[in-house]
Design a protein around this motif. Structure first.
Motif, PDB file in Angstrom:
ATOM      1  N   THR A  17      58.950  62.495 -86.352  1.00 17.36           N
ATOM      2  CA  THR A  17      58.423  61.645 -85.293  1.00 17.36           C
ATOM      3  C   THR A  17      57.550  62.471 -84.354  1.00 17.36           C
ATOM      4  O   THR A  17      57.591  63.703 -84.370  1.00 17.36           O
ATOM      5  CB  THR A  17      59.568  61.001 -84.492  1.00 17.36           C
ATOM      6  N   SER A  60      60.001  49.003 -85.028  1.00 15.72           N
ATOM      7  CA  SER A  60      59.457  50.267 -84.539  1.00 15.72           C
ATOM      8  C   SER A  60      58.818  51.010 -85.715  1.00 15.72           C
ATOM      9  O   SER A  60      59.103  50.735 -86.883  1.00 15.72           O
ATOM     10  CB  SER A  60      60.565  51.120 -83.914  1.00 15.72           C
ATOM     11  N   SER A  67      59.473  53.982 -86.559  1.00 15.66           N
ATOM     12  CA  SER A  67      60.557  54.690 -87.248  1.00 15.66           C
ATOM     13  C   SER A  67      61.279  53.774 -88.230  1.00 15.66           C
ATOM     14  O   SER A  67      61.593  54.176 -89.361  1.00 15.66           O
ATOM     15  CB  SER A  67      61.559  55.259 -86.232  1.00 15.66           C
ATOM     16  N   GLN A  68      61.537  52.524 -87.815  1.00 14.20           N
ATOM     17  CA  GLN A  68      62.224  51.600 -88.710  1.00 14.20           C
ATOM     18  C   GLN A  68      61.395  51.334 -89.953  1.00 14.20           C
ATOM     19  O   GLN A  68      61.922  51.288 -91.073  1.00 14.20           O
ATOM     20  CB  GLN A  68      62.537  50.290 -87.992  1.00 14.20           C
ATOM     21  N   ILE A  91      61.724  54.331 -92.187  1.00 10.17           N
ATOM     22  CA  ILE A  91      63.045  54.360 -92.828  1.00 10.17           C
ATOM     23  C   ILE A  91      63.076  53.395 -94.006  1.00 10.17           C
ATOM     24  O   ILE A  91      63.550  53.720 -95.103  1.00 10.17           O
ATOM     25  CB  ILE A  91      64.141  54.001 -91.810  1.00 10.17           C
ATOM     26  N   LEU A 136      65.908  61.574 -89.460  1.00  7.68           N
ATOM     27  CA  LEU A 136      64.877  61.193 -88.506  1.00  7.68           C
ATOM     28  C   LEU A 136      64.773  62.287 -87.450  1.00  7.68           C
ATOM     29  O   LEU A 136      65.591  62.375 -86.531  1.00  7.68           O
ATOM     30  CB  LEU A 136      65.210  59.842 -87.876  1.00  7.68           C
ATOM     31  N   SER A 173      64.445  62.211 -83.148  1.00  8.70           N
ATOM     32  CA  SER A 173      64.885  60.852 -82.797  1.00  8.70           C
ATOM     33  C   SER A 173      65.821  60.805 -81.607  1.00  8.70           C
ATOM     34  O   SER A 173      66.146  59.724 -81.113  1.00  8.70           O
ATOM     35  CB  SER A 173      65.576  60.213 -84.009  1.00  8.70           C
ATOM     36  N   HIS A 200      63.617  54.457 -76.804  1.00  8.28           N
ATOM     37  CA  HIS A 200      63.428  54.788 -78.221  1.00  8.28           C
ATOM     38  C   HIS A 200      64.686  55.452 -78.790  1.00  8.28           C
ATOM     39  O   HIS A 200      65.078  55.177 -79.926  1.00  8.28           O
ATOM     40  CB  HIS A 200      62.223  55.720 -78.386  1.00  8.28           C
ATOM     41  N   THR A 201      65.305  56.325 -77.982  1.00  6.79           N
ATOM     42  CA  THR A 201      66.542  56.967 -78.443  1.00  6.79           C
ATOM     43  C   THR A 201      67.628  55.927 -78.694  1.00  6.79           C
ATOM     44  O   THR A 201      68.319  55.963 -79.719  1.00  6.79           O
ATOM     45  CB  THR A 201      67.028  57.995 -77.404  1.00  6.79           C
ATOM     46  N   ASN A 239      66.948  54.063 -81.851  1.00  6.05           N
ATOM     47  CA  ASN A 239      67.298  54.842 -83.038  1.00  6.05           C
ATOM     48  C   ASN A 239      68.802  54.852 -83.278  1.00  6.05           C
ATOM     49  O   ASN A 239      69.264  54.752 -84.426  1.00  6.05           O
ATOM     50  CB  ASN A 239      66.782  56.278 -82.892  1.00  6.05           C
ATOM     51  N   LEU A 276      69.714  51.620 -84.813  1.00  5.61           N
ATOM     52  CA  LEU A 276      69.352  51.583 -86.233  1.00  5.61           C
ATOM     53  C   LEU A 276      70.424  52.270 -87.071  1.00  5.61           C
ATOM     54  O   LEU A 276      70.811  51.774 -88.134  1.00  5.61           O
ATOM     55  CB  LEU A 276      67.993  52.263 -86.456  1.00  5.61           C
ATOM     56  N   LEU A 306      70.304  61.121 -87.403  1.00  5.07           N
ATOM     57  CA  LEU A 306      69.418  61.331 -86.264  1.00  5.07           C
ATOM     58  C   LEU A 306      69.512  62.797 -85.858  1.00  5.07           C
ATOM     59  O   LEU A 306      70.615  63.331 -85.726  1.00  5.07           O
ATOM     60  CB  LEU A 306      69.821  60.437 -85.087  1.00  5.07           C
TER      61      LEU A 306
END
Length: 205
Positions: A9, A75, A77-78, A81, A94, A97, A104-105, A108, A111, A121
């Protein structure tokens, strides 16, 4: 495939080292991988965190671009993933993360907690994993080991400074914060008898 995938990221400050792992970029993580001389298998996002606009002709050979609009439900990140899962990678790490914006944290962590139980993470000082029923080991390389129940759970802690035997814990409990592997042991054991538990491992002060 059963091969690790490290998703980098924009907030990653160190690249995790996993044996035989591939790398992929989440948005501005593309620049971090480029600076490290690593060609990602794919780059995913709306690319709004790049310092320079995305130039297809300057991309590393072999890197696929998955471009999405900035206004979307998922997101970056999603989406990355999901692509890693589609390609058959496991585990998916990630990187970065647990750094950056708190929202955002939290996203994550959600998720990991509710959608992708095999996700890890990580940043350069800490990591989080989801523990489901079974026996799990934790290393003394981590200074602080904390557990948080996501639902009513029953756990046993062995070879830990603060052991527990078939203790019931709930999402409201925080006394499982800041444990550590017992002196004289290289590993501790966490047995989840029922429920599911977040494991946070940290080397921060």
């Amino acid at each position: 495939m059963n091969k690790p995938l490290i998703l980098v990221t924009p907030t990653a400050t160190a690249l995790p080292q996993w044996e035989d792992a591939d790398y992929a970029a989440v948005d501005g993580g593309l620049e971090i991988l480029g600076a490290a001389g690593i060609t990602p298998v794919f780059a995913c996002g709306d690319f709004d965190s790049l310092k320079q606009p995305l130039q297809p002709d300057s991309l590393p050979v072999g890197c696929r671009i998955l471009s999405f609009p900035a206004e979307k439900n998922e997101s970056d990140s999603q989406l990355a993933i999901e692509e890693g899962i589609r390609l058959g990678y496991a585990p998916i790490i990630l990187a970065g993360s647990l750094s950056g914006r708190i929202d955002h944290t939290l996203a994550n962590i959600r998720l990991l907690s509710w959608s992708y139980p095999d996700l890890i993470l990580q940043d350069d000082h800490q990591q989080m994993r989801l523990l489901q029923p079974g026996s799990h080991t934790v290393s003394s390389d981590w200074k602080h080991i904390s557990l948080f129940a996501l639902e009513p759970s029953c756990i046993t802690l062995e070879n830990m400074k603060y052991p527990l035997s078939r203790r019931n814990i709930t999402p409201a409990d925080i006394y499982t914060l800041s444990n550590e592997v017992a002196e004289g042991h290289r590993e501790g054991t966490i047995v989840v008898h029922s429920g599911k538990v977040l494991l946070a491992e940290s080397n921060l002060p």
